[in-house]
Design an enzyme around this catalytic site. Sequence first.
Site, PDB file in Angstrom:
ATOM      1  NE  ARG A  32      14.739 -96.623  25.552  1.00 20.92           N
ATOM      2  CZ  ARG A  32      15.950 -97.140  26.731  1.00 20.92           C
ATOM      3  NH1 ARG A  32      14.977 -98.084  27.785  1.00 20.92           N
ATOM      4  NH2 ARG A  32      16.682 -96.558  27.122  1.00 20.92           N
ATOM      5  CG  ASP A 321      23.050-103.656  31.190  1.00 22.98           C
ATOM      6  OD1 ASP A 321      23.694-103.347  32.049  1.00 22.98           O
ATOM      7  OD2 ASP A 321      21.791-103.622  30.791  1.00 22.98           O
ATOM      8  CE  LYS A 348      25.403-100.205  34.522  1.00 26.71           C
ATOM      9  NZ  LYS A 348      24.309 -99.508  33.619  1.00 26.71           N
TER      10      LYS A 348
HETATM   11  C1  S3P Z   1      19.366 -98.931  30.437  1.00 25.68           C
HETATM   12  C2  S3P Z   1      20.703 -98.397  29.527  1.00 25.68           C
HETATM   13  C3  S3P Z   1      21.823 -98.378  30.884  1.00 25.68           C
HETATM   14  C4  S3P Z   1      22.092 -99.912  30.844  1.00 25.68           C
HETATM   15  C5  S3P Z   1      21.014-100.772  31.571  1.00 25.68           C
HETATM   16  C6  S3P Z   1      19.463-100.240  31.005  1.00 25.68           C
HETATM   17  C7  S3P Z   1      18.440 -98.295  29.076  1.00 25.68           C
HETATM   18  O1  S3P Z   1      22.296 -98.322  31.685  1.00 25.68           O
HETATM   19  O2  S3P Z   1      22.959-100.787  31.963  1.00 25.68           O
HETATM   20  O3  S3P Z   1      20.557-102.196  32.339  1.00 25.68           O
HETATM   21  O4  S3P Z   1      17.337 -99.003  28.949  1.00 25.68           O
HETATM   22  O5  S3P Z   1      18.827 -97.500  28.787  1.00 25.68           O
HETATM   23  P1  S3P Z   1      22.944 -96.430  31.990  1.00 25.68           P
HETATM   24  O6  S3P Z   1      22.178 -95.481  31.069  1.00 25.68           O
HETATM   25  O7  S3P Z   1      23.818 -96.064  34.383  1.00 25.68           O
HETATM   26  O8  S3P Z   1      24.743 -97.087  31.207  1.00 25.68           O
END
Ligand code: S3P
Length: 441
Positions: A32, A321, A348
């Site tokens: 981000r 995660d 995932k």
């Molecule tokens: C993330 C959101 C999660 C996470 C991923 C990183 C993010 O995914 O599993 O490793 O940075 O917004 P999901 O939005 O699919 O749950």
Amino acid sequence: MSSSSNLVFSVQPGGVLTGSLRVPGDKSISHRSIMLGSLAEGVTHVSGFLEGEDSLATLQAFRDMGVDIQGPDNGKVIIHGVGMHGLKQPESPLDLGNSGTSMRLLSGLLAGQGFDTTLIGDSSLTARPMRRVTEPLARMGAQIDSTEKGTAPLQIKGGIQLRGIDYQMPVASAQVKSSLLLAGLYADGTTSVIEPAPTRDHTERMLTGYGYQVKREENRISLVGGGKLTACDIDVPADISSAAFFLVGASIAPDSDLLLEHVGINKTRDGVINILRLMGADIDVLNQRDVGGETVADIRVRSANLKGIRIPEEQVPLAIDEFPAIFVAAACAEGETILTGAEELRVKESDRIQVMADGLVTLGIDAKSTSDGIHITGGYLKEGEVDSHGDHRIAMAFAMAALRADGQIRINDCRNVDTSFPGFVTMAKEAGLGIATVEDA
Ligand code: S3P
């Protein structure tokens, strides 16, 4: 050394984890920082940036769209923002490697640009569901073509005026929420996303840090399009998702006492601490402080006798995660651990329910997958060879399992550990894990 050869982790049994360490920067925040820093007016200085392949893929994508980015140099990145409308059309498709976050967030951000783009990725990313973003983005007016299965490559049409929508998310996903909010920056009117359960809120926090107004009313997050971002500096905390392997490792390895420094413990990310504590882990959260809008702390973890639990479903999105590591903790706990409400784990970087169940069974543990979770009965881990299926977190979780195994654990297909945790092997070795790498042609 070919990058397609099999990188094997060979981990000796036993070991004690001690000392203090700072794991690499938070992956979500690193992605981000590049996205918002690029769209801001002014110069963003980032420190603690994760120099892993996933966040570097995002960085390269913005370089390919004409943004001048210096670094990374020891976690320092300088981003010369081009403003909301300053990105340029890349010459070729943007290759996002293994990174779901890059692809889903960029889909929203790029749907609002004045030029077309194509997003591609590796075989794992190309198999992951993208309709969860392309469908709501289409409701905003976006035109994004995917394969018939709704997967990448994604072809995003530019030059379209998006419109704000009110979207009730069917799955608790920070990537979907963030994708829509980033599209919402370019949309007419208000974009609102309603979450079925709290998910990581780094996008909202960082937008606020960049001077963009984001409203949260209970589970609804809204913003009005057409504003601008003003550069600010970002100090990325250590990633709790990377710290999780050490939280579990030090909990299961007798006589361990480890300090994890400067870890981000944002309330939407602290499920692993809550779950391990419910299992009886000895975890102290020390020196809690605010760093640039995120809560950071040092975490001391000492070995403990863990007990199996029924994992509360509301903790699932807060630890999404960390389940590969938590499953290893469950394998070393007394009694049964039951996880439900976690079907998201099946989509995932790998099917984390099946891949972990298979690996644990290979190591002599009673583990049964269910459609939305797993049942694991703690027991004795024996030596064996498991496959990570190219999933970084599976590889690191099984490496920690060796701390309690009665023989060597070999883990295949570990190259993708570099996507989120460059330097894992060195750091784990220094802490006391008997890990070595072997190139298997
Ligand atoms: C993330 C959101 C999660 C996470 C991923 C990183 C993010 O995914 O599993 O490793 O940075 O917004 P999901 O939005 O699919 O749950």
